[in-house]
Design an enzyme around this catalytic site. Sequence first.
Site, mmCIF file in Angstrom:
data_model
loop_
_atom_site.group_PDB
_atom_site.id
_atom_site.type_symbol
_atom_site.label_atom_id
_atom_site.label_comp_id
_atom_site.label_asym_id
_atom_site.label_seq_id
_atom_site.Cartn_x
_atom_site.Cartn_y
_atom_site.Cartn_z
ATOM 1 N N SER A 42 6.376 7.249 13.052
ATOM 2 C CA SER A 42 6.322 5.952 12.381
ATOM 3 C C SER A 42 7.041 4.849 13.141
ATOM 4 O O SER A 42 7.873 5.076 14.005
ATOM 5 C CB SER A 42 6.940 6.112 11.001
ATOM 6 O OG SER A 42 7.416 4.895 10.514
ATOM 7 N N ASP A 77 0.784 -1.240 0.000
ATOM 8 C CA ASP A 77 0.000 0.000 0.000
ATOM 9 C C ASP A 77 0.811 1.282 0.000
ATOM 10 O O ASP A 77 0.321 2.339 -0.361
ATOM 11 C CB ASP A 77 -0.937 0.011 1.225
ATOM 12 C CG ASP A 77 -0.195 -0.225 2.533
ATOM 13 O OD1 ASP A 77 1.042 -0.366 2.488
ATOM 14 O OD2 ASP A 77 -0.837 -0.277 3.593
ATOM 15 N N HIS A 78 2.084 1.222 0.405
ATOM 16 C CA HIS A 78 2.833 2.462 0.622
ATOM 17 C C HIS A 78 3.586 2.967 -0.612
ATOM 18 O O HIS A 78 4.089 4.068 -0.607
ATOM 19 C CB HIS A 78 3.838 2.273 1.757
ATOM 20 C CG HIS A 78 3.253 2.463 3.122
ATOM 21 N ND1 HIS A 78 2.280 1.635 3.633
ATOM 22 C CD2 HIS A 78 3.488 3.390 4.086
ATOM 23 C CE1 HIS A 78 1.972 2.033 4.842
ATOM 24 N NE2 HIS A 78 2.683 3.099 5.148
ATOM 25 N N ASP A 80 3.736 -1.062 11.544
ATOM 26 C CA ASP A 80 3.264 0.255 11.155
ATOM 27 C C ASP A 80 2.592 0.845 12.382
ATOM 28 O O ASP A 80 1.848 0.148 13.078
ATOM 29 C CB ASP A 80 2.237 0.130 10.017
ATOM 30 C CG ASP A 80 1.876 1.486 9.458
ATOM 31 O OD1 ASP A 80 2.351 1.820 8.366
ATOM 32 O OD2 ASP A 80 1.121 2.211 10.132
ATOM 33 N N ARG A 122 -1.595 12.289 10.096
ATOM 34 C CA ARG A 122 -0.351 13.022 10.373
ATOM 35 C C ARG A 122 -0.226 14.238 9.483
ATOM 36 O O ARG A 122 -0.646 14.210 8.331
ATOM 37 C CB ARG A 122 0.860 12.135 10.112
ATOM 38 C CG ARG A 122 0.981 11.100 11.155
ATOM 39 C CD ARG A 122 2.330 10.452 11.191
ATOM 40 N NE ARG A 122 2.275 9.580 12.339
ATOM 41 C CZ ARG A 122 2.711 8.335 12.357
ATOM 42 N NH1 ARG A 122 3.302 7.829 11.307
ATOM 43 N NH2 ARG A 122 2.590 7.612 13.448
ATOM 44 N N ARG A 169 8.917 2.826 11.416
ATOM 45 C CA ARG A 169 10.000 2.434 10.492
ATOM 46 C C ARG A 169 11.323 2.236 11.235
ATOM 47 O O ARG A 169 11.863 3.163 11.824
ATOM 48 C CB ARG A 169 10.134 3.454 9.363
ATOM 49 C CG ARG A 169 10.480 4.853 9.808
ATOM 50 C CD ARG A 169 10.344 5.853 8.668
ATOM 51 N NE ARG A 169 8.950 6.175 8.432
ATOM 52 C CZ ARG A 169 8.491 7.361 8.036
ATOM 53 N NH1 ARG A 169 9.332 8.339 7.786
ATOM 54 N NH2 ARG A 169 7.210 7.574 7.856
HETATM 55 C C1 MIC Z 1 3.292 6.440 8.433
HETATM 56 O O1 MIC Z 1 2.092 6.666 8.521
HETATM 57 O O2 MIC Z 1 4.157 7.254 8.781
HETATM 58 C C2 MIC Z 1 3.732 5.113 7.896
HETATM 59 C C3 MIC Z 1 4.384 5.347 6.615
HETATM 60 O O3 MIC Z 1 2.616 4.292 7.682
HETATM 61 C C4 MIC Z 1 4.668 4.498 8.917
HETATM 62 C C5 MIC Z 1 5.315 3.266 8.473
HETATM 63 C C6 MIC Z 1 6.465 3.468 7.581
HETATM 64 O O4 MIC Z 1 7.256 4.387 7.781
HETATM 65 O O5 MIC Z 1 6.618 2.655 6.680
HETATM 66 C C7 MIC Z 1 4.083 4.208 10.278
HETATM 67 O O6 MIC Z 1 3.196 4.902 10.685
HETATM 68 O O7 MIC Z 1 4.574 3.325 11.004
HETATM 69 FE FE1 SF4 Z 2 -0.681 4.665 5.010
HETATM 70 FE FE2 SF4 Z 2 0.447 5.319 7.348
HETATM 71 FE FE3 SF4 Z 2 -1.016 7.085 5.939
HETATM 72 FE FE4 SF4 Z 2 -2.200 5.079 7.073
HETATM 73 S S1 SF4 Z 2 -1.095 6.708 8.110
HETATM 74 S S2 SF4 Z 2 -2.577 5.802 5.012
HETATM 75 S S3 SF4 Z 2 -0.707 3.449 6.871
HETATM 76 S S4 SF4 Z 2 0.930 6.162 5.356
#
Ligand code: MIC
Ligand code: SF4
Length: 754
Positions: free
Chosen positions: A642, A94-95, A159, A447, A644
């Site tokens: 995140s 999805d990312h 995640d 976010r 990550r």
């Molecule tokens: C996000 O919302 O910041 C992400 C991208 O989903 C991250 C995960 C990632 O960095 O791959 C998260 O929230 O953990």
């Molecule tokens: Fe994707 Fe993270 Fe955004 Fe949710 S918050 S849509 S998992 S990047």
Amino acid sequence: MFDLSMIKAVYERFPGRVAAARKAVGRPLTLTEKILYAHLTQGDATAAFARGKDYVDFAPDRVAMQDATAQMALLQFMQAGRAKVAVPSTVHCDHLIVAKDNSKVDLERAVNESKEVYDFLASVSNKYGIGFWKPGAGIIHQVVLENYAFPGGMMIGTDSHTVNAGGLGMIAIGVGGADACDVMAGLPWELKMPKLIGVKLTGKLNGWTAPKDVILKVAGILTVKGGTGAVVEYFGEGAVAMSCTGKGTICNMGAEIGATTSTFGYDESMSRYLKATGREAVAELADGIAEHLTADPEVYANPEQYFDQVIEINLSELEPHLNGPFTPDLATPISKMKEVAAANNWPTKVEVGLIGSCTNSSYEDISRAVSLAKQVAEKGLKTKAEFTITPGSEQVRYTIERDGFLDTFAQIGATVFANACGPCIGMWERMGAEKQERNTIVHSFNRNFAKRADGNPNTMAFVASPELVTALAIAGDLTFNPITDTLTNEKGEQVKLDPPSGYELPVRGFAVEDAGYQAPAEDGSGVNVIVEPTSKRLQLLDPFPAWEGTDLKGLKLLIKAKGKCTTDHISMAGPWLKFRGHLDNISNNMLIGAVNFFNEKTDNIKNQLTGEYGPVPATQRAYKAAGIGSIVVGDENYGEGSSREHAAMEPRHLGVRAVLVKSFARIHETNLKKQGMLALTFADKADYEKIQEDDSIDIVGLTEFAPGKPLTLVLNHADGSKDEISVNHTYNEQQIEWFKAGAALNIIRKQFGA
Ligand code: MIC
Ligand code: SF4
């Protein structure tokens, strides 16, 4: 797809485990405690764990991974020496899909561009018994809610918004890939027993107010670190009256207050949702043990006695909120926006309204937004801002298309992006963003850190409910209060928008042609996983070296980061997402978003060897080449955001030895520990001021590294003077072993003889 026999087994032992826990703790239990104690690795509880203190070993029921983090999680799992995953696990693509033109074109482009990565993930999943959700199938958290989440279950996911599954009464927790790797290898998962925050919801949502506003309000109260180390449990008549997906939205954004997770007790809304998503059997099982899937009655009657903190919100009086810009906890009720925007000189013209994402793309959300879009034509209005939709899953997309919602959105000029993260994670090729103009967008995501959506540091993003986003996009004005204000229509008349209305669940049921699921092979031993040595996107991992057995002397200060330093600042997403499977390449983004305390610039620090200023990654590579370790210093809530683990692995890979901050976000602190780094906090926060740009730093006390015992740092300043400061850590015995071995994975590898 969902594993009914696993759920049955969990429910069969649940009542017995809860009874044992009640006895061990010696009082009525919250729902959070019931689920946690029902998932102890040891089986029945024999003693109570101290909240906020004791480390506990848990046995989660499931693991979920998304493509941007799964690559690193699975590269690690491949080193663990196991033939199959020990618990049901899934991967969700999805990312990596850039939102630009529309869902079809964007998806095709992504499938080509990221073919190597998708093939890798598909084959690793196939080999090790992991369910695979193809690109276009949807966003991990929506797909998990629709298919896998179940009341009383425990899940971890790579995640931070894994917590979304709390909407279906789970304890679902975001972790780094190394943690997922442990659980998939059949090892216990460790967590400090969380504290408990109770949120009592009285009254009932009405008019323009949506579940999103509950969490926007809570974020305003608790701030981005107020939930750290705690599980938030929602209860009360207002909770029961809310849809299951609305509960999911609230739990989703628990990540934004740093909470370990959030959850709700099992109720009718959950039962309805389970049934609507083809899981009647799960609903029936849950009904059978319903009394255990919520707190004991004494708890909600007297919450102050059982929770560490209690917040009460009256939904009948709650106003729609807009949170932002740049941080999700800056909450402004819509009625105050005129004043607040003027006082802060925020641009009030709304350029784009974006709805959807994992946070807000339920059938209910979309149907309520569509009730507003319909009024555009009915009232002779014209939509002033651009408008986009990112559906959370193919099932939702297919159903809202069938029910005509997408047509209505098309009439207001909306673009439908692929069922993926897209703009929410900077995978948005927004036209003109490179001009870096000051501008305002509103979205229903979670976010809004600087640069997050479109890479433009001057885009101010405000988070709101999909309903409010739609109204503000129609009005094109951030200060438009749909409750009181009118709009001028094409004929020059003053018209008011009627409050949104919608359907909790589709009247004709959900439908989908191809949900996008690929089951793994029964026997995957013959499946080949290919990682080309020349690949720019994937790289097999080399084990990190073990600790040398001595104190660390002469570490150079790499950067003293000032202010907010989220995982987006440490390991930026957007264009960098493509390197998530290649540690060396992605390390070129290390800390490039962090602000250097000494010159207030980003990606510009002093190289102590040459005296010259340059980018952070290059400077660190120079230290590494010279065989010199370094240290990163940070402010409060370092690593917020995140899960990550790249944010921990990059510094580790490039030779940073320690991260010293005023405070950490939970997941990031664990990620650092897992990768063999030293995660330290100032015993006296004022010592942050003592760190100077040319410091060489010694870490003393490592040969007696022990739980609860502070370490000493000697700051050798350039003028020959010294400061000695005390630093704290939260390592337990096991975590100290990780540090000594060089990483947690080095220990697992030995255990399984890999
Ligand atoms: C996000 O919302 O910041 C992400 C991208 O989903 C991250 C995960 C990632 O960095 O791959 C998260 O929230 O953990
Ligand atoms: Fe994707 Fe993270 Fe955004 Fe949710 S918050 S849509 S998992 S990047």
